[in-house]
Design a protein around this motif. Structure first.
Motif, PDB file in Angstrom:
ATOM      1  N   LEU A 120      37.501  39.915  45.532  1.00 61.15           N
ATOM      2  CA  LEU A 120      38.649  40.727  45.135  1.00 61.15           C
ATOM      3  C   LEU A 120      38.158  42.009  44.472  1.00 61.15           C
ATOM      4  O   LEU A 120      37.342  41.972  43.559  1.00 61.15           O
ATOM      5  CB  LEU A 120      39.537  39.940  44.169  1.00 61.15           C
ATOM      6  CG  LEU A 120      40.713  40.715  43.570  1.00 61.15           C
ATOM      7  CD1 LEU A 120      41.735  41.058  44.647  1.00 61.15           C
ATOM      8  CD2 LEU A 120      41.368  39.909  42.454  1.00 61.15           C
ATOM      9  N   VAL A 121      38.684  43.125  44.916  1.00 64.54           N
ATOM     10  CA  VAL A 121      38.378  44.417  44.317  1.00 64.54           C
ATOM     11  C   VAL A 121      39.478  44.812  43.330  1.00 64.54           C
ATOM     12  O   VAL A 121      39.190  45.202  42.196  1.00 64.54           O
ATOM     13  CB  VAL A 121      38.240  45.503  45.399  1.00 64.54           C
ATOM     14  CG1 VAL A 121      38.026  46.875  44.764  1.00 64.54           C
ATOM     15  CG2 VAL A 121      37.094  45.173  46.343  1.00 64.54           C
ATOM     16  N   ALA A 122      40.722  44.708  43.773  1.00 64.64           N
ATOM     17  CA  ALA A 122      41.845  45.100  42.919  1.00 64.64           C
ATOM     18  C   ALA A 122      43.105  44.415  43.424  1.00 64.64           C
ATOM     19  O   ALA A 122      43.246  44.165  44.622  1.00 64.64           O
ATOM     20  CB  ALA A 122      42.043  46.613  42.937  1.00 64.64           C
ATOM     21  N   GLY A 123      44.007  44.116  42.494  1.00 67.55           N
ATOM     22  CA  GLY A 123      45.279  43.499  42.854  1.00 67.55           C
ATOM     23  C   GLY A 123      46.409  44.144  42.087  1.00 67.55           C
ATOM     24  O   GLY A 123      46.198  44.725  41.012  1.00 67.55           O
ATOM     25  N   ILE A 124      47.616  44.057  42.648  1.00 67.50           N
ATOM     26  CA  ILE A 124      48.798  44.591  41.980  1.00 67.50           C
ATOM     27  C   ILE A 124      49.967  43.668  42.270  1.00 67.50           C
ATOM     28  O   ILE A 124      50.178  43.248  43.404  1.00 67.50           O
ATOM     29  CB  ILE A 124      49.083  46.052  42.436  1.00 67.50           C
ATOM     30  CG1 ILE A 124      50.260  46.642  41.656  1.00 67.50           C
ATOM     31  CG2 ILE A 124      49.309  46.145  43.940  1.00 67.50           C
ATOM     32  CD1 ILE A 124      50.398  48.167  41.835  1.00 67.50           C
ATOM     33  N   THR A 125      50.703  43.337  41.219  1.00 70.90           N
ATOM     34  CA  THR A 125      51.831  42.420  41.371  1.00 70.90           C
ATOM     35  C   THR A 125      53.099  43.177  41.766  1.00 70.90           C
ATOM     36  O   THR A 125      53.118  44.414  41.792  1.00 70.90           O
ATOM     37  CB  THR A 125      52.089  41.663  40.065  1.00 70.90           C
ATOM     38  OG1 THR A 125      52.626  42.598  39.100  1.00 70.90           O
ATOM     39  CG2 THR A 125      50.815  41.041  39.517  1.00 70.90           C
ATOM     40  N   SER A 126      54.155  42.419  42.009  1.00 67.92           N
ATOM     41  CA  SER A 126      55.433  43.031  42.366  1.00 67.92           C
ATOM     42  C   SER A 126      56.006  43.862  41.217  1.00 67.92           C
ATOM     43  O   SER A 126      56.800  44.769  41.445  1.00 67.92           O
ATOM     44  CB  SER A 126      56.434  41.956  42.770  1.00 67.92           C
ATOM     45  OG  SER A 126      56.609  41.028  41.709  1.00 67.92           O
ATOM     46  N   LEU A 127      55.575  43.558  39.991  1.00 70.43           N
ATOM     47  CA  LEU A 127      56.038  44.314  38.828  1.00 70.43           C
ATOM     48  C   LEU A 127      55.121  45.470  38.482  1.00 70.43           C
ATOM     49  O   LEU A 127      55.371  46.196  37.518  1.00 70.43           O
ATOM     50  CB  LEU A 127      56.178  43.387  37.618  1.00 70.43           C
ATOM     51  CG  LEU A 127      57.185  42.247  37.773  1.00 70.43           C
ATOM     52  CD1 LEU A 127      57.219  41.396  36.518  1.00 70.43           C
ATOM     53  CD2 LEU A 127      58.574  42.797  38.086  1.00 70.43           C
ATOM     54  N   GLY A 128      54.030  45.624  39.238  1.00 75.71           N
ATOM     55  CA  GLY A 128      53.140  46.744  39.016  1.00 75.71           C
ATOM     56  C   GLY A 128      51.949  46.474  38.122  1.00 75.71           C
ATOM     57  O   GLY A 128      51.165  47.388  37.848  1.00 75.71           O
ATOM     58  N   SER A 129      51.782  45.242  37.678  1.00 74.74           N
ATOM     59  CA  SER A 129      50.598  44.911  36.890  1.00 74.74           C
ATOM     60  C   SER A 129      49.374  44.908  37.789  1.00 74.74           C
ATOM     61  O   SER A 129      49.434  44.431  38.921  1.00 74.74           O
ATOM     62  CB  SER A 129      50.761  43.538  36.238  1.00 74.74           C
ATOM     63  OG  SER A 129      51.826  43.550  35.324  1.00 74.74           O
ATOM     64  N   THR A 130      48.278  45.429  37.258  1.00 78.47           N
ATOM     65  CA  THR A 130      47.065  45.556  38.070  1.00 78.47           C
ATOM     66  C   THR A 130      45.897  44.806  37.438  1.00 78.47           C
ATOM     67  O   THR A 130      45.865  44.567  36.227  1.00 78.47           O
ATOM     68  CB  THR A 130      46.659  47.033  38.237  1.00 78.47           C
ATOM     69  OG1 THR A 130      46.464  47.610  36.942  1.00 78.47           O
ATOM     70  CG2 THR A 130      47.739  47.814  38.969  1.00 78.47           C
ATOM     71  N   ASN A 131      44.951  44.433  38.276  1.00 78.66           N
ATOM     72  CA  ASN A 131      43.691  43.879  37.799  1.00 78.66           C
ATOM     73  C   ASN A 131      42.578  44.357  38.715  1.00 78.66           C
ATOM     74  O   ASN A 131      42.812  44.646  39.901  1.00 78.66           O
ATOM     75  CB  ASN A 131      43.743  42.351  37.728  1.00 78.66           C
ATOM     76  CG  ASN A 131      43.914  41.702  39.082  1.00 78.66           C
ATOM     77  OD1 ASN A 131      44.973  41.764  39.671  1.00 78.66           O
ATOM     78  ND2 ASN A 131      42.843  41.085  39.591  1.00 78.66           N
ATOM     79  N   TYR A 132      41.379  44.467  38.156  1.00 80.34           N
ATOM     80  CA  TYR A 132      40.249  45.025  38.877  1.00 80.34           C
ATOM     81  C   TYR A 132      38.997  44.189  38.657  1.00 80.34           C
ATOM     82  O   TYR A 132      38.800  43.599  37.590  1.00 80.34           O
ATOM     83  CB  TYR A 132      39.955  46.450  38.396  1.00 80.34           C
ATOM     84  CG  TYR A 132      41.074  47.435  38.662  1.00 80.34           C
ATOM     85  CD1 TYR A 132      42.060  47.665  37.711  1.00 80.34           C
ATOM     86  CD2 TYR A 132      41.139  48.130  39.869  1.00 80.34           C
ATOM     87  CE1 TYR A 132      43.089  48.566  37.944  1.00 80.34           C
ATOM     88  CE2 TYR A 132      42.163  49.023  40.117  1.00 80.34           C
ATOM     89  CZ  TYR A 132      43.134  49.240  39.150  1.00 80.34           C
ATOM     90  OH  TYR A 132      44.156  50.126  39.396  1.00 80.34           O
ATOM     91  N   ALA A 133      38.121  44.202  39.652  1.00 82.56           N
ATOM     92  CA  ALA A 133      36.787  43.652  39.466  1.00 82.56           C
ATOM     93  C   ALA A 133      36.056  44.520  38.448  1.00 82.56           C
ATOM     94  O   ALA A 133      36.260  45.743  38.395  1.00 82.56           O
ATOM     95  CB  ALA A 133      36.034  43.646  40.792  1.00 82.56           C
TER      96      ALA A 133
END
Length: 120
Positions: free
Chosen positions: A47-60
């Motif tokens: 996983l490099v980056a993710g974004i939820t339906s509410l716009g929260s993000t997470n990154y490697a």
């Protein structure tokens, strides 16, 4: 069903930038989580980056501060802005959509993968 198409990859020098796009089309009731992954030959997809339906993000950890994921719900599109690219960012990049195709059915759909090559 749902088709997912990526674009924007290519060859760039160290320190350069690229913007990846990924658009979904077809039978879409709603789009939930979105993500970008990458894979080197012989290695596991990460996983490099993710974004939820509410716009929260997470990154490697390896891309924090350099990459930015964003989404345009109206266009059913997710983006990955990649800045300060390094040779170790070289990989095939995949996007993933988690889509409801009806009120009670959710599935994951992957793009075909797009090559990003960073020259040293």
């Amino acid at each position: 069903q749902v088709q997912v198409v990526e674009s924007g990859g290519g060859l760039v020098e160290t320190g350069g930038s690229l913007r990846l796009s990924c658009a979904a089309s077809g039978r879409i009731f709603s789009i939930n989580g979105l993500g970008w992954y990458r894979q080197d030959p012989g290695k596991q997809r990460e996983l490099v980056a993710g974004i939820t339906s509410l716009g929260s993000t997470n990154y490697a950890d390896s891309v924090k501060g350099r990459f930015t994921i964003s989404r345009d719900n109206a266009k059913s599109t997710v983006y990955l802005q990649m800045n300060s690219l390094k040779p170790e960012d070289t990989a095939v990049y995949f996007c993933k959509f988690r889509v409801r195709t009806s009120r009670n059915v959710e599935n994951e759909f992957w793009g075909q993968g797009i090559q990003v090559t960073v020259s040293s």
